[in-house]
Structure formats: C-alpha cells, structure tokens
Write a protein that holds these residues in place. Structure first.
Motif, PDB file in Angstrom:
ATOM      1  N   ASP A  94       6.592  -6.483   7.763  1.00  0.00           N
ATOM      2  CA  ASP A  94       5.437  -6.596   6.870  1.00  0.00           C
ATOM      3  C   ASP A  94       4.939  -5.219   6.446  1.00  0.00           C
ATOM      4  O   ASP A  94       4.601  -5.011   5.285  1.00  0.00           O
ATOM      5  CB  ASP A  94       4.311  -7.369   7.558  1.00  0.00           C
ATOM      6  CG  ASP A  94       4.635  -8.841   7.706  1.00  0.00           C
ATOM      7  OD1 ASP A  94       5.536  -9.336   6.994  1.00  0.00           O
ATOM      8  OD2 ASP A  94       3.987  -9.501   8.538  1.00  0.00           O
ATOM      9  N   SER A  95       4.902  -4.274   7.377  1.00  0.00           N
ATOM     10  CA  SER A  95       4.410  -2.939   7.033  1.00  0.00           C
ATOM     11  C   SER A  95       5.363  -2.217   6.082  1.00  0.00           C
ATOM     12  O   SER A  95       4.925  -1.503   5.180  1.00  0.00           O
ATOM     13  CB  SER A  95       4.159  -2.098   8.287  1.00  0.00           C
ATOM     14  OG  SER A  95       5.354  -1.895   8.998  1.00  0.00           O
ATOM     15  N   GLU A  96       6.671  -2.410   6.257  1.00  0.00           N
ATOM     16  CA  GLU A  96       7.633  -1.798   5.337  1.00  0.00           C
ATOM     17  C   GLU A  96       7.492  -2.393   3.940  1.00  0.00           C
ATOM     18  O   GLU A  96       7.526  -1.666   2.946  1.00  0.00           O
ATOM     19  CB  GLU A  96       9.065  -2.021   5.828  1.00  0.00           C
ATOM     20  CG  GLU A  96       9.441  -1.221   7.052  1.00  0.00           C
ATOM     21  CD  GLU A  96      10.790  -1.605   7.620  1.00  0.00           C
ATOM     22  OE1 GLU A  96      11.444  -0.713   8.177  1.00  0.00           O
ATOM     23  OE2 GLU A  96      11.187  -2.780   7.503  1.00  0.00           O
ATOM     24  N   PHE A  97       7.322  -3.689   3.887  1.00  0.00           N
ATOM     25  CA  PHE A  97       7.152  -4.356   2.599  1.00  0.00           C
ATOM     26  C   PHE A  97       5.862  -3.902   1.919  1.00  0.00           C
ATOM     27  O   PHE A  97       5.850  -3.607   0.724  1.00  0.00           O
ATOM     28  CB  PHE A  97       7.158  -5.873   2.794  1.00  0.00           C
ATOM     29  CG  PHE A  97       7.196  -6.637   1.515  1.00  0.00           C
ATOM     30  CD1 PHE A  97       8.292  -6.564   0.674  1.00  0.00           C
ATOM     31  CD2 PHE A  97       6.127  -7.436   1.141  1.00  0.00           C
ATOM     32  CE1 PHE A  97       8.333  -7.260  -0.520  1.00  0.00           C
ATOM     33  CE2 PHE A  97       6.154  -8.141  -0.052  1.00  0.00           C
ATOM     34  CZ  PHE A  97       7.259  -8.056  -0.884  1.00  0.00           C
ATOM     35  N   ALA A  98       4.770  -3.795   2.685  1.00  0.00           N
ATOM     36  CA  ALA A  98       3.494  -3.333   2.134  1.00  0.00           C
ATOM     37  C   ALA A  98       3.618  -1.901   1.621  1.00  0.00           C
ATOM     38  O   ALA A  98       3.102  -1.568   0.554  1.00  0.00           O
ATOM     39  CB  ALA A  98       2.401  -3.428   3.193  1.00  0.00           C
ATOM     40  N   GLU A  99       4.332  -1.068   2.371  1.00  0.00           N
ATOM     41  CA  GLU A  99       4.529   0.322   1.951  1.00  0.00           C
ATOM     42  C   GLU A  99       5.323   0.388   0.655  1.00  0.00           C
ATOM     43  O   GLU A  99       5.014   1.182  -0.237  1.00  0.00           O
ATOM     44  CB  GLU A  99       5.248   1.098   3.050  1.00  0.00           C
ATOM     45  CG  GLU A  99       5.381   2.578   2.748  1.00  0.00           C
ATOM     46  CD  GLU A  99       6.015   3.350   3.883  1.00  0.00           C
ATOM     47  OE1 GLU A  99       6.313   4.536   3.651  1.00  0.00           O
ATOM     48  OE2 GLU A  99       6.210   2.807   4.974  1.00  0.00           O
ATOM     49  N   MET A 100       6.339  -0.457   0.517  1.00  0.00           N
ATOM     50  CA  MET A 100       7.125  -0.491  -0.711  1.00  0.00           C
ATOM     51  C   MET A 100       6.263  -0.894  -1.904  1.00  0.00           C
ATOM     52  O   MET A 100       6.362  -0.295  -2.983  1.00  0.00           O
ATOM     53  CB  MET A 100       8.292  -1.463  -0.558  1.00  0.00           C
ATOM     54  CG  MET A 100       9.374  -0.969   0.375  1.00  0.00           C
ATOM     55  SD  MET A 100      10.626  -2.201   0.843  1.00  0.00           S
ATOM     56  CE  MET A 100      10.996  -3.021  -0.669  1.00  0.00           C
ATOM     57  N   ILE A 101       5.411  -1.885  -1.705  1.00  0.00           N
ATOM     58  CA  ILE A 101       4.531  -2.336  -2.783  1.00  0.00           C
ATOM     59  C   ILE A 101       3.553  -1.243  -3.164  1.00  0.00           C
ATOM     60  O   ILE A 101       3.334  -0.976  -4.355  1.00  0.00           O
ATOM     61  CB  ILE A 101       3.793  -3.623  -2.373  1.00  0.00           C
ATOM     62  CG1 ILE A 101       4.785  -4.774  -2.291  1.00  0.00           C
ATOM     63  CG2 ILE A 101       2.668  -3.947  -3.339  1.00  0.00           C
ATOM     64  CD1 ILE A 101       4.225  -6.047  -1.718  1.00  0.00           C
ATOM     65  N   LEU A 102       2.963  -0.584  -2.168  1.00  0.00           N
ATOM     66  CA  LEU A 102       2.015   0.495  -2.455  1.00  0.00           C
ATOM     67  C   LEU A 102       2.691   1.663  -3.168  1.00  0.00           C
ATOM     68  O   LEU A 102       2.130   2.228  -4.110  1.00  0.00           O
ATOM     69  CB  LEU A 102       1.345   0.976  -1.168  1.00  0.00           C
ATOM     70  CG  LEU A 102       0.351   0.007  -0.557  1.00  0.00           C
ATOM     71  CD1 LEU A 102      -0.103   0.510   0.812  1.00  0.00           C
ATOM     72  CD2 LEU A 102      -0.842  -0.206  -1.469  1.00  0.00           C
ATOM     73  N   ASN A 103       3.889   2.028  -2.731  1.00  0.00           N
ATOM     74  CA  ASN A 103       4.617   3.118  -3.389  1.00  0.00           C
ATOM     75  C   ASN A 103       4.936   2.776  -4.838  1.00  0.00           C
ATOM     76  O   ASN A 103       4.798   3.620  -5.730  1.00  0.00           O
ATOM     77  CB  ASN A 103       5.901   3.447  -2.629  1.00  0.00           C
ATOM     78  CG  ASN A 103       5.647   4.222  -1.366  1.00  0.00           C
ATOM     79  OD1 ASN A 103       4.624   4.887  -1.216  1.00  0.00           O
ATOM     80  ND2 ASN A 103       6.565   4.126  -0.429  1.00  0.00           N
ATOM     81  N   HIS A 104       5.342   1.536  -5.072  1.00  0.00           N
ATOM     82  CA  HIS A 104       5.629   1.103  -6.436  1.00  0.00           C
ATOM     83  C   HIS A 104       4.362   1.163  -7.303  1.00  0.00           C
ATOM     84  O   HIS A 104       4.404   1.640  -8.441  1.00  0.00           O
ATOM     85  CB  HIS A 104       6.201  -0.308  -6.431  1.00  0.00           C
ATOM     86  CG  HIS A 104       6.482  -0.840  -7.786  1.00  0.00           C
ATOM     87  ND1 HIS A 104       7.542  -0.412  -8.541  1.00  0.00           N
ATOM     88  CD2 HIS A 104       5.828  -1.749  -8.541  1.00  0.00           C
ATOM     89  CE1 HIS A 104       7.530  -1.045  -9.704  1.00  0.00           C
ATOM     90  NE2 HIS A 104       6.504  -1.869  -9.722  1.00  0.00           N
ATOM     91  N   ALA A 105       3.251   0.687  -6.752  1.00  0.00           N
ATOM     92  CA  ALA A 105       1.987   0.711  -7.494  1.00  0.00           C
ATOM     93  C   ALA A 105       1.559   2.146  -7.795  1.00  0.00           C
ATOM     94  O   ALA A 105       1.077   2.435  -8.895  1.00  0.00           O
ATOM     95  CB  ALA A 105       0.899  -0.011  -6.704  1.00  0.00           C
ATOM     96  N   LEU A 106       1.759   3.042  -6.840  1.00  0.00           N
ATOM     97  CA  LEU A 106       1.383   4.442  -7.047  1.00  0.00           C
ATOM     98  C   LEU A 106       2.233   5.080  -8.139  1.00  0.00           C
ATOM     99  O   LEU A 106       1.710   5.785  -9.008  1.00  0.00           O
ATOM    100  CB  LEU A 106       1.520   5.220  -5.742  1.00  0.00           C
ATOM    101  CG  LEU A 106       1.112   6.674  -5.761  1.00  0.00           C
ATOM    102  CD1 LEU A 106      -0.347   6.828  -6.176  1.00  0.00           C
ATOM    103  CD2 LEU A 106       1.348   7.308  -4.403  1.00  0.00           C
ATOM    104  N   VAL A 107       3.516   4.819  -8.139  1.00  0.00           N
ATOM    105  CA  VAL A 107       4.405   5.372  -9.177  1.00  0.00           C
ATOM    106  C   VAL A 107       4.009   4.826 -10.545  1.00  0.00           C
ATOM    107  O   VAL A 107       3.953   5.567 -11.527  1.00  0.00           O
ATOM    108  CB  VAL A 107       5.883   5.067  -8.849  1.00  0.00           C
ATOM    109  CG1 VAL A 107       6.785   5.378 -10.033  1.00  0.00           C
ATOM    110  CG2 VAL A 107       6.327   5.849  -7.631  1.00  0.00           C
ATOM    111  N   GLN A 108       3.721   3.532 -10.604  1.00  0.00           N
ATOM    112  CA  GLN A 108       3.303   2.932 -11.877  1.00  0.00           C
ATOM    113  C   GLN A 108       1.997   3.555 -12.375  1.00  0.00           C
ATOM    114  O   GLN A 108       1.841   3.817 -13.563  1.00  0.00           O
ATOM    115  CB  GLN A 108       3.148   1.419 -11.730  1.00  0.00           C
ATOM    116  CG  GLN A 108       4.454   0.681 -11.627  1.00  0.00           C
ATOM    117  CD  GLN A 108       5.325   0.891 -12.847  1.00  0.00           C
ATOM    118  OE1 GLN A 108       6.322   1.617 -12.768  1.00  0.00           O
ATOM    119  NE2 GLN A 108       4.987   0.289 -13.938  1.00  0.00           N
TER     120      GLN A 108
END
Length: 64
Positions: A17-31
């Motif tokens: 769950d934490s890896e998935f959340a980190e991926m989502i946050l990183n994607h949102a930050l790049v966007q």
C-alpha cells in the motif's frame, strides 16, 4: 472454503500500500510540475523572454 490472500507471496508484481501511495504521489507531483512549467512557458512566449523560455523547456524535457 479456501481463502485467498490479497498479498500472497505467489504474486511478486503486487505493490505494498505504501509503495502504491508513493507512486500515486510521485505521479501527481510530476503532473503538477509539468502543468506549472507549461503555464510559465506560455507566459514567456507572451512576454518574448527567449532565454527563460529555453530554460523552462529544458526543465520540461527532464521531467517528461
């Protein structure tokens, strides 16, 4: 009746769950950064600031 675990060891492609959340946050930050750069690039075009335009487009290339 046999219960199947969602995170069973047999499924190596599963993320925690934490890896998935980190991926989502990183994607949102790049966007977010991308959208901000695009707005700044539009502004430099309106103002005719070639030097800043080139700098910002290089930054955009790095994150894309």
């Amino acid at each position: 009746m046999e219960k199947k675990l969602l995170r069973s060891p047999q499924q190596p492609n599963e993320y925690t769950d934490s890896e998935f959340a980190e991926m989502i946050l990183n994607h949102a930050l790049v966007q977010f950064k991308r959208e901000k750069l695009l707005k700044e690039i539009d502004l430099t075009l309106e103002e005719g600031d070639k030097e800043l335009f080139l700098q910002l487009t290089e930054e955009l290339k790095k994150i894309s």
